[in-house]
Every structure is written in C-alpha cells, then in structure tokens.
Write a protein that holds these residues in place. Structure first.
Motif, PDB file in Angstrom:
ATOM      1  N   UNK A 228       0.815  -1.212   0.000  1.00  0.00           N
ATOM      2  CA  UNK A 228       0.000   0.000   0.000  1.00  0.00           C
ATOM      3  C   UNK A 228       0.850   1.264   0.000  1.00  0.00           C
ATOM      4  N   UNK A 229       1.938   1.232   0.771  1.00  0.00           N
ATOM      5  CA  UNK A 229       2.837   2.389   0.815  1.00  0.00           C
ATOM      6  C   UNK A 229       3.566   2.527  -0.514  1.00  0.00           C
ATOM      7  N   UNK A 230       3.961   1.375  -1.057  1.00  0.00           N
ATOM      8  CA  UNK A 230       4.706   1.374  -2.314  1.00  0.00           C
ATOM      9  C   UNK A 230       3.896   1.943  -3.471  1.00  0.00           C
ATOM     10  N   UNK A 231       2.572   1.668  -3.444  1.00  0.00           N
ATOM     11  CA  UNK A 231       1.767   2.218  -4.551  1.00  0.00           C
ATOM     12  C   UNK A 231       1.045   3.509  -4.141  1.00  0.00           C
ATOM     13  N   UNK A 232       1.535   4.125  -3.061  1.00  0.00           N
ATOM     14  CA  UNK A 232       1.101   5.468  -2.654  1.00  0.00           C
ATOM     15  C   UNK A 232      -0.385   5.568  -2.332  1.00  0.00           C
ATOM     16  N   UNK A 233      -0.944   4.521  -1.708  1.00  0.00           N
ATOM     17  CA  UNK A 233      -2.386   4.500  -1.464  1.00  0.00           C
ATOM     18  C   UNK A 233      -2.850   5.361  -0.300  1.00  0.00           C
ATOM     19  N   UNK A 234      -1.935   5.868   0.512  1.00  0.00           N
ATOM     20  CA  UNK A 234      -2.353   6.670   1.668  1.00  0.00           C
ATOM     21  C   UNK A 234      -1.245   7.607   2.084  1.00  0.00           C
ATOM     22  N   UNK A 235      -1.511   8.413   3.115  1.00  0.00           N
ATOM     23  CA  UNK A 235      -0.552   9.459   3.501  1.00  0.00           C
ATOM     24  C   UNK A 235       0.714   8.932   4.185  1.00  0.00           C
ATOM     25  N   UNK A 236       1.744   9.760   4.163  1.00  0.00           N
ATOM     26  CA  UNK A 236       3.063   9.489   4.746  1.00  0.00           C
ATOM     27  C   UNK A 236       2.977   9.707   6.253  1.00  0.00           C
ATOM     28  N   UNK A 237       3.213   8.653   7.043  1.00  0.00           N
ATOM     29  CA  UNK A 237       3.037   8.801   8.491  1.00  0.00           C
ATOM     30  C   UNK A 237       4.270   9.392   9.183  1.00  0.00           C
ATOM     31  N   UNK A 238       4.028  10.237  10.159  1.00  0.00           N
ATOM     32  CA  UNK A 238       5.107  10.837  10.958  1.00  0.00           C
ATOM     33  C   UNK A 238       4.645  10.861  12.416  1.00  0.00           C
ATOM     34  N   UNK A 239       5.499  10.388  13.307  1.00  0.00           N
ATOM     35  CA  UNK A 239       5.189  10.499  14.730  1.00  0.00           C
ATOM     36  C   UNK A 239       6.242  11.377  15.390  1.00  0.00           C
ATOM     37  N   UNK A 240       5.823  12.140  16.386  1.00  0.00           N
ATOM     38  CA  UNK A 240       6.782  13.030  17.046  1.00  0.00           C
ATOM     39  C   UNK A 240       6.748  12.885  18.563  1.00  0.00           C
ATOM     40  N   UNK A 241       7.908  13.148  19.159  1.00  0.00           N
ATOM     41  CA  UNK A 241       8.030  13.140  20.619  1.00  0.00           C
ATOM     42  C   UNK A 241       8.960  14.262  21.042  1.00  0.00           C
ATOM     43  N   UNK A 242       8.779  14.717  22.247  1.00  0.00           N
ATOM     44  CA  UNK A 242       9.733  15.654  22.829  1.00  0.00           C
ATOM     45  C   UNK A 242      10.842  14.840  23.501  1.00  0.00           C
ATOM     46  N   UNK A 243      11.755  15.508  24.170  1.00  0.00           N
ATOM     47  CA  UNK A 243      12.881  14.781  24.756  1.00  0.00           C
ATOM     48  C   UNK A 243      13.281  15.391  26.096  1.00  0.00           C
ATOM     49  N   UNK A 244      13.971  14.590  26.871  1.00  0.00           N
ATOM     50  CA  UNK A 244      14.575  15.087  28.110  1.00  0.00           C
ATOM     51  C   UNK A 244      16.052  14.699  28.091  1.00  0.00           C
ATOM     52  N   UNK A 245      16.837  15.418  28.862  1.00  0.00           N
ATOM     53  CA  UNK A 245      18.236  15.043  29.034  1.00  0.00           C
ATOM     54  C   UNK A 245      18.657  15.461  30.446  1.00  0.00           C
ATOM     55  N   UNK A 369      11.128   6.923  31.359  1.00  0.00           N
ATOM     56  CA  UNK A 369      11.213   7.376  29.966  1.00  0.00           C
ATOM     57  C   UNK A 369      12.177   6.491  29.175  1.00  0.00           C
ATOM     58  N   UNK A 370      11.839   6.203  27.922  1.00  0.00           N
ATOM     59  CA  UNK A 370      12.692   5.309  27.136  1.00  0.00           C
ATOM     60  C   UNK A 370      13.891   6.047  26.541  1.00  0.00           C
ATOM     61  N   UNK A 371      15.039   5.379  26.508  1.00  0.00           N
ATOM     62  CA  UNK A 371      16.160   6.008  25.806  1.00  0.00           C
ATOM     63  C   UNK A 371      16.790   5.053  24.813  1.00  0.00           C
ATOM     64  N   UNK A 372      17.446   5.641  23.846  1.00  0.00           N
ATOM     65  CA  UNK A 372      18.128   4.869  22.804  1.00  0.00           C
ATOM     66  C   UNK A 372      19.522   5.476  22.629  1.00  0.00           C
ATOM     67  N   UNK A 382      19.661   9.277  24.041  1.00  0.00           N
ATOM     68  CA  UNK A 382      18.550  10.154  23.658  1.00  0.00           C
ATOM     69  C   UNK A 382      17.294   9.629  24.354  1.00  0.00           C
ATOM     70  N   UNK A 383      16.661  10.487  25.133  1.00  0.00           N
ATOM     71  CA  UNK A 383      15.538  10.039  25.948  1.00  0.00           C
ATOM     72  C   UNK A 383      14.262  10.765  25.537  1.00  0.00           C
ATOM     73  N   UNK A 384      13.212   9.981  25.287  1.00  0.00           N
ATOM     74  CA  UNK A 384      11.959  10.549  24.788  1.00  0.00           C
ATOM     75  C   UNK A 384      11.020  10.969  25.914  1.00  0.00           C
TER      76      UNK A 384
END
Ligand SMILES: *[C@@H]1O[C@H](CO)[C@@H](O)[C@H](O)[C@H]1NC(C)=O
Ligand SMILES: *[C@@H]1O[C@H](CO)[C@@H](O)[C@H](O)[C@H]1NC(C)=O
Ligand SMILES: *[C@@H]1O[C@H](CO)[C@@H](O)[C@H](O)[C@H]1NC(C)=O
Ligand SMILES: *[C@@H]1O[C@H](CO)[C@@H](O)[C@H](O)[C@H]1NC(C)=O
Ligand SMILES: *[C@@H]1O[C@H](CO)[C@@H](O)[C@H](O)[C@H]1NC(C)=O
Ligand SMILES: *[C@@H]1O[C@H](CO)[C@@H](O)[C@H](O)[C@H]1NC(C)=O
Ligand SMILES: *[C@@H]1O[C@H](CO)[C@@H](O)[C@H](O)[C@H]1NC(C)=O
Ligand SMILES: *[C@@H]1O[C@H](CO)[C@@H](O)[C@H](O)[C@H]1NC(C)=O
Ligand SMILES: *[C@@H]1O[C@H](CO)[C@@H](O)[C@H](O)[C@H]1NC(C)=O
Ligand SMILES: *[C@@H]1O[C@H](CO)[C@@H](O)[C@H](O)[C@H]1NC(C)=O
Ligand SMILES: *[C@@H]1O[C@H](CO)[C@@H](O)[C@H](O)[C@H]1NC(C)=O
Ligand SMILES: CC(=O)N[C@H]1CO[C@H](CO)[C@@H](O)[C@@H]1O
Length: 576
Positions: A228-245, A369-372, A382-384
């Motif tokens: 579905x993504x390959x044939x452009x059947x729907x919108x481009x998804x984006x997720x966002x988070x803030x961060x702490x340090x 909070x999760x970090x990577x 990097x902590x979300x």
C-alpha cells in the motif's frame, strides 16, 4: 481493573533468554553496516526517499482530487479548468495536505480514527456528506501520544478502508488486563538482555501495538516494502516526541521536558530532528564514529510497538500525578484545573513499578522514559518524553517544516518561527465557540507568522459532543462496540457538522481551504463563494473581550441540545 502481571513467569523468561538475534524478535540486534553508509544527514531538506515518495503520492492523488472536487461541486468555481491546470504540472500544483492528530490517550485515538473514517471515500455516507475523499488526498499524517494510533495503524493495514481497520482493533478487548501480560514482559526482557535500555514505554508500546498494529512485530523501516505504501495509497506517516536530558527540569526526582527541548520525529525512511539531523530509520540506535559511519549497525530498534511507546511516554507524568495528588505533572492536553484522580492509573503505576524494581532493581526515574543510543551526541543517550508534556498536544512541527511545503492541515484536537497561522488565545477560542465547532486559521496570509502563502491553512476540530458525549478519560483502555460506534459517529458529525444540518456551508469551506494555496500556483482566483465561506469560518484576527474568569465549558449535545449530560448518562449507564 488490573488483575495480574504474572511475575514468576516473567522471572523465568529473564533467565532463559540469552541471545536474541532472530528477525522476528522484539530485541534489537547488530549487523554489519552497509559499506559506505553515512549515518547522520544534516537536516537541510527532507530525505531524497521522502521527496521521491511524495512525488509518487502527488501523482497518484490527482484522480482522487478530481473525484473529491467533482463530488463537492463548489459553486462558482471551474473545477474542470482547475484540474486541467493541476494535471499540467502535478508536482508543483497538487495541494499538499496534512492531518495532525492531537494527543489525549484513548479519547484522541478514537476521536481521531473516527475523523479519518469520516473522510475516507470508502465509508458509507462519507461522499454524500461531502467529506469523503479527503483521506485520499492527504499527503502527510502526523501524530503524538494517543494520536499516534490513527497515524501508525493505516499504513500497517495497507491503507485498507478505515472502517475495516477499526474493526480489526477490537476495541472491546482491554490490552492490559485481558491480554497475557507475561508476553509483554518476556519480549522486553529480550531487549534488556541484548543490552538496550528498557522502560515502561516498552511495556505500554507492546499493549498499544497489540491493538493497532497487525502482526505486532513490525518495524517502521519495513514500511517502504509494504504494497500500500509502495503504490502510494495513503498518507506518509510521521510520529513526534519531545525529549529530556540531564539538563532538563526535575520534578520530584523525575526529569520533565522543557518547552524548548528538541523534538524528534519517526518516519518510514528516517528518524531524527530538524535541529540535529536524521539517520536511516532502519539503523536507529547506531552511534556513528568520527567518519559518520560504523562497523556494526543496530537494527530492529524501530519496532512499531516501541515507536508507539516512545511517542506516548508520559509515565513520568502519570507517576508525578499519582505521588503529588494531582498537583504536579499537568498535561497541556488536559482541560486545566485538577484532574479527577484516576484509580486505574494509580494501580497500573504501582504494579508496573513493582515489577521493574523487583526484577530489574530499577528506580522509577530509570524506567519512566525510554532512551536509545544517540546518533547525534555519543555522550548521552537520547531520551523521549510525550509531546503533550512539552506544551504541544498537536503535532504541528513536522508538518510546518518549510521543506514539506504543506498547504493545508486538518487538526483534531505555536510554533518556533516557522510558517504557521496566527491563532487566538484560549479565552478567545472559548468566547468564539471554537472549542465546539470547527474553524479555519490562516486563510488570510496576513494572519500567518510569515505573512505569505508559505504558511498552511489550518482546520481545527475540537472534540465536542454532537451526538455522543465522547469526552472519555484519556486512560480508558477499552469500550463496548456500542460506545465505540457512538464516538465514531460523533466524529462523523463533527467533521460534517451533522451532515450539514448544523452548518450548510462548512464542508464546502473545507474544500475551499484544501485547494486555496494551490490556486495561486495554477494562476486561478479564489471564488466568490469560497471568499464568502472564509468570511464565515476563518478567524478574522480580531479579539473580543474573551470569556470571564468563571467561565465553565459545559456543552450539551449539538444535535440534541435538550438532552443534558445527566439525562444522557442515565440513558447510557455503562458510560462514565
Ligand atoms: C513477536 O516476537 C516475539 C519475540 O521477540 C515472539 O515471542 C512473538 O511471538 C512475536 N509475536 C508475533 C505476533 O509474531
Ligand atoms: C449523517 O450521515 C451518516 C451517514 O449516512 C449517518 O450515519 C448519520 O446518522 C447522519 N447524521 C445526521 C445528524 O443526520
Ligand atoms: C546508553 O544506554 C545503554 C543501555 O542502557 C548503556 O549501556 C549506555 O551506557 C548508555 N550510554 C550513555 C552514553 O549513557
Ligand atoms: C495498492 O496496494 C494495495 C495493497 O496491496 C491494493 O489493495 C491496491 O489495490 C493497490 N492500488 C493500486 C492503485 O494498485
Ligand atoms: C537538553 O535539554 C535542554 C533543556 O530542555 C535543552 O535546552 C537542550 O537543547 C537539550 N540538549 C540536547 C543536546 O538535546
Ligand atoms: C576515519 O577515516 C580516516 C581516513 O580514512 C581513517 O584514517 C580513520 O581510521 C577512520 N576512523 C575510523 C574510526 O574508522
Ligand atoms: C489528595 O486529595 C484528596 C482530595 O482533595 C484529599 O482528600 C487527600 O487527603 C489528598 N491526599 C494527600 C496525600 O494530600
Ligand atoms: C539495587 O540498586 C541499588 C542502586 O540503585 C543498589 O544500591 C543495590 O545494591 C541494588 N540491589 C541489588 C539486589 O542489586
Ligand atoms: C457560543 O455558544 C453559546 C451557547 O450555545 C451561545 O450562547 C453564544 O452566543 C455563542 N457565541 C458565539 C460568538 O457564537
Ligand atoms: C495584507 O496586508 C497588506 C498591508 O496592510 C495589504 O495591502 C493587503 O491587502 C493584505 N492582504 C490581504 C489578503 O488581506
Ligand atoms: C464530559 O462532559 C460533560 C459535559 O460538559 C461533563 O459534565 C462531564 O463531567 C465530562 N466527563 C468527563 C469524563 O470529563
Ligand atoms: C539515558 C539513559 O542512559 N537511561 C538509562 C538506561 O538504562 C540504565 C539502566 O540500565 C539507566 O541507568 C540509565 O539512566
């Protein structure tokens, strides 16, 4: 109620699993990096892969745009001529439209997905109500916190009809109590054993994904392979988070994000921020060396469940609310004032804390909070943090990056010098009933931060009661299908203004807003009818006295004002 989190099985799992490396695993693992890979890309533009995908989507959308406009049949507008000009230069002329799904837990998820169902041309009644087909012309869809569900789910369901996708969510199942919690902890332990940070977000993410991600063990970097993504059947998804340090403010021993903290976004091609740069989503967790490359690359840290958890990592606030009796940890998405204590959350906080401390000897601050591993700064992981904690409950930032050239944004629910419409203060929003009916911002380019057409027009839909009181607590975890239908129907009525019965010009006005910025690009004028409806539905930039200090927002059902909340509750005893 939360009945069990079975500890003994979990302990067994912790000792049994030594070396996770299978591709059907939740745990990240190491592979040889591709030769010549450059990991961090400077954030000057969108990625080449995104630009190419958007190019494909714009071309795919042209027919949908034509269908939508023909169905709308805007008065005193030459749709055929517009479409002829658009087709002459698709990349330049097709409007770029984004959908921003606000946070607010379960409530945001259900209201948001109800909105998507309303604008999907495949939903019964949607085209008749004149909003069906808008989903088919979305280029971007962004979300945070609970709003991440309606954003992640469609692409992993291959953009099947939204109504079928919702049926697949099985909203009547409580993923915390009805599911086997052991499973969640077993897979988290795999990640721990592989040497990666684990947190409550891993646990919550597993539960969220079990509901909305078919197959659960899916990665964001696998999205480009989906048909579905390959044939452009729907919108481009984006997720966002803030961060702490470690420089972030501390409340009661827990870091909380400051409003100026960097934001990070996940998309199918890249992960990163418009401040620090981007890395390929596939290799998130890889820390580049001085040559911006690495011998071993981390894979599989972009599990859809972890991504959902990372953008909804509000555990620090849940905990703060619980220990401070609601005096600390106030979300921007809450209505303000002291929230009603939520015993369900108190219970969950206590149980999960117990498990993590007993079996990992972790403190609350270590798990909240999760970090990577941080590709942009090797000295600190990097902590979300949940974006709703950082003053933004609506994910505008990714959509208003000038590089994405977004013309129009729908928002269900202020930015950093980026092109954006001016919006009035809350008192004014309340005084003008913008919290009860939809409104447009930025139709007049003078009422934008840039004073020109680089700012999108924004349609703002506040979640209000039309046919159903849909103001469930954000911490709801399941509902009967009757309740779910009530909420979904309410979203339909919100988007369509009760099929036009409350406002006969609104749906036309949405269409006017969708194409408005592109008109200049194809050398056409705004129609008289659109000008007229903008007069009616766009904020004109003026301020009245606002509401008084003792103002209480206590709306009744827009489509049945005589039915008070008390009476409605009596008729719907299961819903509180
Ligand atoms: C997901 O992966 C885990 C191993 O990490 C496995 O135990 C589980 O069965 C997988 N789930 C599904 C739905 O495939
Ligand atoms: C609007 O139309 C939808 C779909 O046909 C229908 O389910 C809904 O009841 C209608 N709402 C009103 C207020 O007429
Ligand atoms: C990042 O987290 C990992 C896993 O918990 C840990 O081993 C490592 O020391 C951390 N790195 C930094 C720079 O804090
Ligand atoms: C795109 O892919 C989806 C999922 O495989 C399929 O259902 C749909 O028919 C395809 N659309 C087109 C236009 O090929
Ligand atoms: C660390 O957090 C502070 C406070 O939120 C923020 O100003 C700063 O930009 C952050 N630094 C990095 C490298 O993310
Ligand atoms: C970086 O590249 C330089 C020049 O090719 C090389 O000498 C150096 O060893 C490389 N560093 C690493 C960590 O690979
Ligand atoms: C928390 O608030 C409730 C309701 O206001 C009050 O009855 C209770 O004593 C408070 N508890 C603490 C520990 O302050
Ligand atoms: C648990 O962690 C604390 C530090 O947070 C440490 O002092 C203690 O020895 C640890 N206990 C066990 C059993 O590992
Ligand atoms: C807002 O709604 C209230 C209640 O329906 C109404 O009394 C008031 O006139 C409305 N205000 C505006 C500016 O439309
Ligand atoms: C914007 O403001 C300028 C300067 O005041 C004015 O000339 C222009 O007509 C305005 N444009 C619109 C669309 O209102
Ligand atoms: C929902 O809205 C009604 C009407 O404003 C209000 O009385 C009720 O307390 C709200 N319920 C929740 C859970 O916020
Ligand atoms: C940012 C960071 O490194 N967070 C945590 C990762 O996990 C360890 C425990 O293994 C914590 O000590 C870190 O604070």
């Amino acid at each position: 109620m939360i009945s069990h989190i079975a500890l003994p099985v979990f302990l067994a799992a912790a000792t049994a699993l030594a070396s996770p490396s299978s591709t059907d695993s939740y745990a990240p693992y190491y592979v040889d990096c591709p030769e010549d890979i450059q990991l961090v890309r400077q954030p000057r533009s969108t990625s080449l892969a995104e630009s190419e995908w958007v190019h494909g989507r714009q071309a795919q959308m042209v027919d949908s745009l034509g269908r939508y406009l023909e169905n709308l049949d805007l008065a005193d507008f030459n749709t055929a001529e517009y479409m002829r000009r658009v087709r002459a230069d698709v990349d330049y002329s097709v409007p770029v439209i984004g959908w921003a799904n606000s946070g607010g837990g379960w409530r945001a998820a259900m209201t948001g997905v109800g909105g998507l169902q309303a604008i999907d041309e495949r939903t019964a009644g949607a085209r008749e109500a004149k909003v069906g087909g808008l989903f088919q012309i979305l280029t971007y869809i962004a979300g945070l916190s609970g709003g991440s569900w309606p954003v992640s789910s469609p692409v992993f369901h291959d953009y099947e009809p939204i109504s079928e996708m919702i049926a697949d969510w099985q909203v009547d199942v409580d993923r915390f109590t009805d599911a086997d919690d052991d499973d969640y902890f077993e897979v988290i332990v795999e990640k721990y054993t592989a040497g990666f940070n684990i947190s409550v977000s891993d646990f919550l993410g597993r539960a969220f994904a079990t509901q909305v991600i078919p197959g659960v063990n899916r990665t964001w970097s696998s999205i480009p392979e989906l048909p579905g993504f390959k044939n452009f059947s729907g919108p481009f998804p984006i997720l966002v988070a803030s961060s702490i340090n470690t420089s972030s403010p501390v409340e009661d021993g827990l870091y909380v994000p400051s409003w100026d903290a960097p934001w990070y976004e996940w998309n199918p091609f890249e992960f990163g921020s418009w401040a620090a740069g981007f890395v390929p989503t596939k290799y998130v967790g890889t820390v580049p060396n001085e040559n911006n490359t690495a011998e071993k690359c981390v894979e599989n840290l972009d599990q859809a469940s972890f991504v959902l958890g990372s953008v909804a990592s509000a555990w620090n606030y849940w905990y703060l609310e619980a220990v401070s009796n609601d005096t600390l940890g106030t979300f921007s998405k809450r209505d303000g004032g002291v929230a009603k204590r939520d015993s369900y959350i108190d219970e969950l906080v206590e149980l999960v804390d117990e498990v993590f401390s007993e079996y990992f000897n972790y403190t609350v601050s270590q798990i909240s909070n999760p970090s990577i591993p941080n590709a942009f700064n090797p000295d600190e992981n990097l902590t979300f943090a949940d974006g709703s904690e950082a003053g933004q409950s609506i994910p505008f930032l990714p959509l208003i990056q000038p590089e994405r050239k977004v013309d129009f944004i729908y928002v269900l629910a202020k930015a950093h010098g980026l092109p954006f419409p001016e919006v009035p203060p809350v008192r004014e929003m309340l005084a003008r009933n913008y919290t009860l009916k939809p409104v447009l911002f930025g139709c007049n380019t003078n009422l934008t931060t840039t004073r020109d057409a680089t700012s999108p027009i924004v349609a703002y839909f506040a979640n209000a009661p039309y046919s159903w009181y849909s103001n469930y607590s954000w911490s709801t975890t399941n509902m009967s299908s009757a309740e779910a239908n009530g909420v979904l129907q309410n979203s339909f009525n919100l988007l369509t203004q009760g099929n036009g019965t409350l406002d006969s010009t609104w749906t036309d006005c949405l269409g006017c807003a969708a194409i408005d910025r592109s008109l200049a690009r194809v050398g056409m004028q705004r129609s008289q009818a659109c000008e007229q409806c903008f007069q009616e539905h766009c904020w004109d930039g003026t301020l009245t006295a606002g509401v008084s200090d003792d103002f209480v927002l206590d709306p009744s059902l827009a489509l049945d004002p005589s039915l008070s909340y008390a009476e409605w509750s009596e008729q719907h005893p299961d819903m509180d």
